[in-house]
Design a protein around this motif. Structure first.
Motif, short mmCIF file in Angstrom:
data_model
loop_
_atom_site.label_atom_id
_atom_site.label_comp_id
_atom_site.label_asym_id
_atom_site.label_seq_id
_atom_site.Cartn_x
_atom_site.Cartn_y
_atom_site.Cartn_z
N GLU A 1 0.84 -1.21 0.00
CA GLU A 1 0.00 0.00 0.00
C GLU A 1 0.87 1.25 0.00
O GLU A 1 0.59 2.23 -0.69
N LYS A 2 1.96 1.19 0.76
CA LYS A 2 2.87 2.33 0.84
C LYS A 2 3.49 2.63 -0.53
O LYS A 2 3.59 3.78 -0.95
N VAL A 3 3.92 1.59 -1.22
CA VAL A 3 4.63 1.78 -2.49
C VAL A 3 3.66 1.99 -3.66
O VAL A 3 3.89 2.84 -4.52
N HIS A 4 2.59 1.23 -3.68
CA HIS A 4 1.70 1.27 -4.85
C HIS A 4 0.42 2.09 -4.60
O HIS A 4 -0.34 2.33 -5.53
N GLY A 5 0.20 2.44 -3.35
CA GLY A 5 -1.01 3.20 -3.03
C GLY A 5 -2.28 2.36 -3.21
O GLY A 5 -3.36 2.91 -3.45
N VAL A 6 -2.15 1.05 -3.11
CA VAL A 6 -3.30 0.17 -3.33
C VAL A 6 -3.50 -0.69 -2.08
O VAL A 6 -2.55 -1.30 -1.58
N LYS A 7 -4.72 -0.71 -1.58
CA LYS A 7 -5.00 -1.52 -0.39
C LYS A 7 -5.34 -2.95 -0.83
O LYS A 7 -6.21 -3.15 -1.67
N LEU A 8 -4.62 -3.91 -0.28
CA LEU A 8 -4.86 -5.31 -0.68
C LEU A 8 -5.77 -6.01 0.31
O LEU A 8 -5.76 -5.68 1.50
N ASN A 9 -6.52 -6.97 -0.17
CA ASN A 9 -7.25 -7.88 0.69
C ASN A 9 -6.33 -9.08 0.92
O ASN A 9 -6.00 -9.81 -0.03
N ILE A 10 -5.90 -9.29 2.16
CA ILE A 10 -4.87 -10.32 2.38
C ILE A 10 -5.41 -11.74 2.19
O ILE A 10 -4.64 -12.68 2.10
N ASN A 11 -6.70 -11.89 2.13
CA ASN A 11 -7.26 -13.23 1.88
C ASN A 11 -7.38 -13.55 0.40
O ASN A 11 -7.78 -14.64 0.02
N ARG A 12 -7.05 -12.60 -0.43
CA ARG A 12 -7.42 -12.74 -1.83
C ARG A 12 -6.29 -12.35 -2.79
O ARG A 12 -6.04 -13.01 -3.79
N ASP A 13 -5.61 -11.27 -2.46
CA ASP A 13 -4.77 -10.62 -3.47
C ASP A 13 -3.29 -10.92 -3.36
O ASP A 13 -2.52 -10.51 -4.22
#
Ligand code: PLP
Length: 387
Positions: free
Chosen positions: A77-89
């Motif tokens: 998220e810090k580098v790409h500015g994208v919030k990940l779903n840790i169960n999925r992505d």
């Protein structure tokens, strides 16, 4: 007894061959592998050791511990500015290599074509072949600064093309693909409905305050890009064999199932080390700064050797050196240099047969060793000229 057809095509890379050969000389200076001599931060080592001492050494979920995925997602998220779903992505893998292989295994059918850009990381071709795919190569040259022309990528696309693999920053050239070129590659991928495998394992070793964009961050690219990243280079953790992949749920879930069958999971102590690394050491710049200093030193010393030419790499820890003025093949250069001066480098043909005028030198050793290696290379070059 017969072996598989696949086995017939698998060879030890020239990098490894030179590395193995170098071992026979006691005083050898080995500049072959991209394996940094720096130790990870003590707290990262402690996290791994404590995990062992505390018996945190069993299997984890195939995608990795929740805490490890959470730590990686925080970094992402810090580098790409994208919030990940840790169960999925996201999933942890056996190094970036494990992530590369699984991503190919998840998307390539026999005969599918994967476009790669040369000079390329040596393992791409064999990995593609190991999953039954066919590599299609876009060649770059010093004329285009080793940056691919997007229209050349587009020209290679056929009905069998499944993916484009990119590696920015690039091993072996140290080049960063500029944002406008990435954007054009993204547009090509979207137009032709292709996956992109984006190998970003060197994205922390970027010098001169340059920036390295990710193709995954362009609109509509998240759903077709598999980002490959690793702890190896960022934290100097090559032997921990810890990396990760981020991508569409459909691909990550298949990669996770495949990982169950070949490795189960990233070794637990390495996962604990990764938690420590991504939680508390993202802002340590010691590793990058050390390599930037070594790069400056190596480029300066190399420029003192007439007949060898190289540009200063923007990132990673390799010099891609033009040896054309010596009128030798890259294999001849590497073999004779090793024999005469006990310095091991990688012949350019490893990265594509059009690069026989190059050698790759890693600056993963201490300055004093680099200094001595360049002294010996100079003696060797002079002997070739006189010879
Ligand atoms: N990708 C590139 C371009 C590399 O150079 C390397 C290692 O040298 C890797 C991936 C794999 O690194 P690891 O498996 O150690 O994360």
């Amino acid at each position: 007894m017969k072996l598989s057809k696949r086995a017939e095509n698998i060879q030890t890379s020239l990098t490894r061959q030179l590395f193995n050969k170098a071992k026979q000389y006691e005083d050898v200076i080995d500049l072959t592998l991209g394996d940094p001599d720096l130790k990870p931060h003590q707290e990262i080592c402690d996290a791994a050791c404590n995990a062992i001492q505390e018996g945190k050494t069993r299997y984890s979920m195939n995608a990795g511990l929740f805490e490890a995925r959470r730590a990686v997602a925080g970094y992402y998220e810090k580098v790409h500015g994208v919030k990940l779903n840790i169960n999925r992505d996201v999933m942890l893998t056996i190094g970036g290599m494990g992530a590369l292989y699984l991503s190919l295994a998840a998307i390539v059918n026999p005969g599918d074509e994967v476009i790669i850009i040369a000079p390329y990381y040596v393992n791409y071709i064999q990995m593609i072949q190991m999953v039954g795919g066919v590599e299609k190569v876009v060649w770059t040259t010093p004329k285009n600064n080793f940056i691919p022309y997007p229209d050349e990528i587009e020209r290679l696309i056929t009905e069998n093309t499944i993916a484009i693999m990119i590696n920015s920053p690039c091993n072996p050239t140290g080049k960063i693909i500029p944002k406008d070129i990435l954007k054009q590659i993204a547009e090509i991928a979207i137009k032709n409905d292709l996956y992109v495998i984006s190998d970003e394992v060197y994205n922390s070793l970027v010098y001169d305050e340059l920036e390295c964009a990710s193709i995954a961050d362009f609109p509509e690219m998240g759903e077709r890009t598999i980002v490959i990243d690793s702890m190896s280079k960022r934290f100097s953790m090559t032997g921990y064999r810890a990396g990760f992949a981020v991508g569409p749920e459909s691909v990550i879930s298949v990669m996770t199932k495949m990982q169950e069958n070949i490795a189960s999971c990233t070794p637990l102590p390495s996962q604990y080390a990764a938690i420590e690394a991504y939680t508390n050491h993202l802002d340590d710049h010691f590793i990058r700064d050390t390599f930037e200093e070594r790069r400056n030193f190596m480029v300066k010393r190399l420029k003192e050797i007439p007949l060898l030419q190289c540009n200063s790499p923007q990132a990673a820890f390799y010099l891609f050196v033009d040896i054309s003025r010596l009128h030798m093949t890259s294999l001849e250069f590497a073999a004779k240099l090793l024999e005469a001066q006990h310095v091991a480098v990688v012949p350019g043909i490893t990265y594509g047969d059009q690069y026989d005028d190059y050698i790759r030198i890693a600056f993963t050793l201490k300055k004093e060793k680099i200094d001595e290696a360049l002294r010996r290379i100079k003696v060797f070059v002079e002997s070739v000229v006189e010879g």
